[in-house]
Design a protein around this motif. Structure first.
Motif, short mmCIF file in Angstrom:
data_model
loop_
_atom_site.label_atom_id
_atom_site.label_comp_id
_atom_site.label_asym_id
_atom_site.label_seq_id
_atom_site.Cartn_x
_atom_site.Cartn_y
_atom_site.Cartn_z
N ARG A 28 47.71 -13.44 -26.04
CA ARG A 28 48.31 -14.67 -26.36
C ARG A 28 49.64 -14.58 -26.60
O ARG A 28 50.07 -15.90 -26.44
N ALA A 29 50.11 -13.61 -26.13
CA ALA A 29 51.84 -13.44 -26.00
C ALA A 29 52.43 -13.73 -25.24
O ALA A 29 53.30 -14.49 -25.11
N VAL A 30 51.44 -13.24 -24.23
CA VAL A 30 52.18 -13.91 -22.26
C VAL A 30 51.89 -14.91 -22.17
O VAL A 30 52.44 -15.21 -20.74
N ALA A 31 51.09 -15.23 -23.04
CA ALA A 31 50.04 -16.44 -21.79
C ALA A 31 51.70 -18.36 -22.10
O ALA A 31 51.00 -18.70 -21.07
N PRO A 32 52.20 -18.33 -23.03
CA PRO A 32 53.22 -19.26 -22.89
C PRO A 32 53.83 -18.92 -21.68
O PRO A 32 54.09 -19.98 -20.55
N GLY A 47 53.10 -9.53 -34.42
CA GLY A 47 54.24 -10.08 -34.38
C GLY A 47 55.27 -8.93 -34.12
O GLY A 47 55.90 -8.57 -32.81
N SER A 48 54.66 -7.70 -33.54
CA SER A 48 55.08 -5.80 -33.27
C SER A 48 54.98 -7.21 -31.18
O SER A 48 56.17 -6.90 -30.37
N VAL A 49 53.63 -7.13 -31.57
CA VAL A 49 53.12 -7.93 -29.81
C VAL A 49 53.99 -8.52 -29.46
O VAL A 49 54.77 -8.27 -28.28
N ASN A 50 54.58 -9.65 -30.59
CA ASN A 50 55.36 -11.16 -29.77
C ASN A 50 56.45 -10.44 -29.36
O ASN A 50 57.63 -11.07 -28.81
N ASN A 51 57.29 -9.40 -30.42
CA ASN A 51 58.27 -8.72 -30.01
C ASN A 51 58.96 -8.24 -28.86
O ASN A 51 59.49 -8.18 -28.43
N ALA A 52 57.78 -7.14 -28.64
CA ALA A 52 57.70 -6.31 -27.56
C ALA A 52 57.39 -7.23 -26.40
O ALA A 52 58.45 -7.14 -25.16
N VAL A 53 57.05 -8.54 -25.91
CA VAL A 53 56.17 -9.43 -25.34
C VAL A 53 58.45 -10.53 -24.55
O VAL A 53 59.39 -9.54 -23.59
N ALA A 54 58.99 -10.60 -25.82
CA ALA A 54 60.69 -11.02 -26.29
C ALA A 54 61.41 -9.76 -25.76
O ALA A 54 61.56 -11.12 -24.67
N VAL A 67 48.30 -5.20 -18.68
CA VAL A 67 47.72 -4.47 -19.08
C VAL A 67 47.27 -4.29 -20.44
O VAL A 67 48.30 -3.65 -20.52
N ASN A 68 46.42 -4.66 -20.76
CA ASN A 68 45.72 -4.38 -22.23
C ASN A 68 45.42 -3.23 -22.26
O ASN A 68 44.35 -2.98 -21.88
N ASN A 69 45.89 -2.26 -22.29
CA ASN A 69 45.32 -0.72 -22.55
C ASN A 69 45.11 -0.05 -23.21
O ASN A 69 44.06 0.81 -23.99
N ALA A 70 46.35 -0.22 -24.55
CA ALA A 70 46.28 0.80 -25.03
C ALA A 70 44.85 0.46 -26.80
O ALA A 70 44.71 -0.36 -26.76
N GLY A 71 44.53 1.85 -27.08
CA GLY A 71 43.38 1.41 -27.50
C GLY A 71 43.13 2.69 -28.24
O GLY A 71 43.54 3.71 -28.12
N ILE A 72 42.01 3.05 -29.13
CA ILE A 72 42.12 3.95 -29.84
C ILE A 72 40.41 4.36 -30.16
O ILE A 72 39.07 3.64 -29.71
N LEU A 129 38.62 -15.91 -21.98
CA LEU A 129 40.02 -17.07 -21.57
C LEU A 129 40.14 -16.96 -20.14
O LEU A 129 41.23 -17.82 -19.68
N ALA A 130 39.69 -16.05 -19.01
CA ALA A 130 39.61 -16.80 -17.90
C ALA A 130 39.22 -18.05 -17.96
O ALA A 130 39.86 -18.76 -16.74
#
Ligand SMILES: NC(=O)c1ccc[n+]([C@@H]2O[C@H](COP(=O)([O-])OP(=O)(O)OC[C@H]3O[C@@H](n4cnc5c(N)ncnc54)[C@H](O)[C@@H]3O)[C@@H](O)[C@H]2O)c1
Length: 256
Positions: A126-130, A71-78, A91-96, A174-175
């Protein structure tokens, strides 16, 4: 010939770009002409990074985001779409990283790493795909790791290794799904890079750095810019035929 690496007019969304590799990716893509959106857990480093990008003459927007939560990712993209109008590059970079022996790894140690590194990457794609599929264009670059292909020595980090192997296979999956619809998905797999993540490791476990350097043909760690340049290539039109590839940038580590 036009400059295939020119990103003028593109908008790039980068997760975890408040510091380290993500921040350098933001600088590099901005220097290539892109406007930058930063989705980051730490709002203060995020706004500082956005300020730096504005100082380079580009537009920048930062939004607080925990990639662990879909939900947080969807909100950020919106929010990025509302403020910047479009997303050309993600770029999906966040990681631990967590260094725990497998038999002593708690449920939360395991889930933190898988949820942030692997699931968080999927939530982002998934959030940016549409948006990207509807426009018929977009370039997604996932930050995986050489740990997705090899088992590091000497640190025990099974959850991390599995999460990054998952990111590499997610990227290929996904590619293959989106290649015919104008959206490219690739990954960059860094070797050891000097950031807060590795600084924490080598200051806590003082014998690791010598082992890492010894096992890396070039003999030292890389810099965030070494990763950022690989991301730049994959994000750009120079990589228009690159789909599902994993670009390893590791000072030769996986060659030995
Ligand atoms: N440093 C290395 O040697 C190395 C090697 C291979 C891969 N990587 C990968 O590169 C990426 C960046 O690593 P780094 O070394 O710059 O790490 P870092 O710890 O220096 O920076 C990570 C950034 O991600 C943010 N972040 C962490 N959890 C988040 C969450 N849940 N939601 C949003 N943002 C979050 C942090 O606030 C921070 O700004 C990671 O995916 C890491 O696994 C790093």
């Amino acid at each position: 010939m036009s400059n295939l690496f020119d990103l003028t007019g593109r908008t790039a969304l980068i997760t975890g770009a408040g510091r380290g590799i993500g921040r350098e990716i933001a600088r590099t893509l901005a220097a290539a002409g892109a406007d930058i959106a930063i989705a980051e857990l730490d709002p203060s480093t995020a706004s500082d990074a956005a300020e730096e990008i504005r100082g380079m003459g580009r537009q920048a927007f930062s939004v607080e985001c925990n990639v662990r939560e879909a939900g947080s990712v969807n909100n950020a993209v919106a929010s990025v779409l509302e403020h910047m109008g479009k997303i050309d590059i993600l770029v999906n970079n966040a990681g631990i990283a967590r260094w725990t022996k497998a038999e002593e790894t708690s449920d939360s140690d395991w889930l933190d790493v898988i949820d942030i590194n692997l699931n968080g990457t999927f939530w982002g794609c998934r959030a940016v795909a549409p948006h990207m599929l509807a426009r018929g264009s977009g370039s997604i670059v996932n930050i995986a790791s050489m740990s997705g292909s090899i088992v590091n020595k000497p640190q025990p980090q099974s959850a991390y290794n599995v999460s990054k192997a998952g990111v590499i296979m997610l990227t290929k999956s996904l590619a293959a799904e989106w290649a015919g619809r104008g959206v490219r998905v690739n990954s960059v797999s860094p070797g050891y890079i000097a950031t807060e993540m590795t600084r924490k490791a080598v200051t806590t476990y003082t014998d690791w750095a010598a082992i890492w350097h010894d096992m890396t043909p070039v003999g030292h760690m890389g810099e965030p810019a070494d990763v950022a340049h690989a991301v730049w290539y994959l994000a750009s039109d120079a990589a228009k035929f690159a789909m599902g590839t994993d670009l390893i940038v590791d000072g030769g580590y996986t060659a030995w």
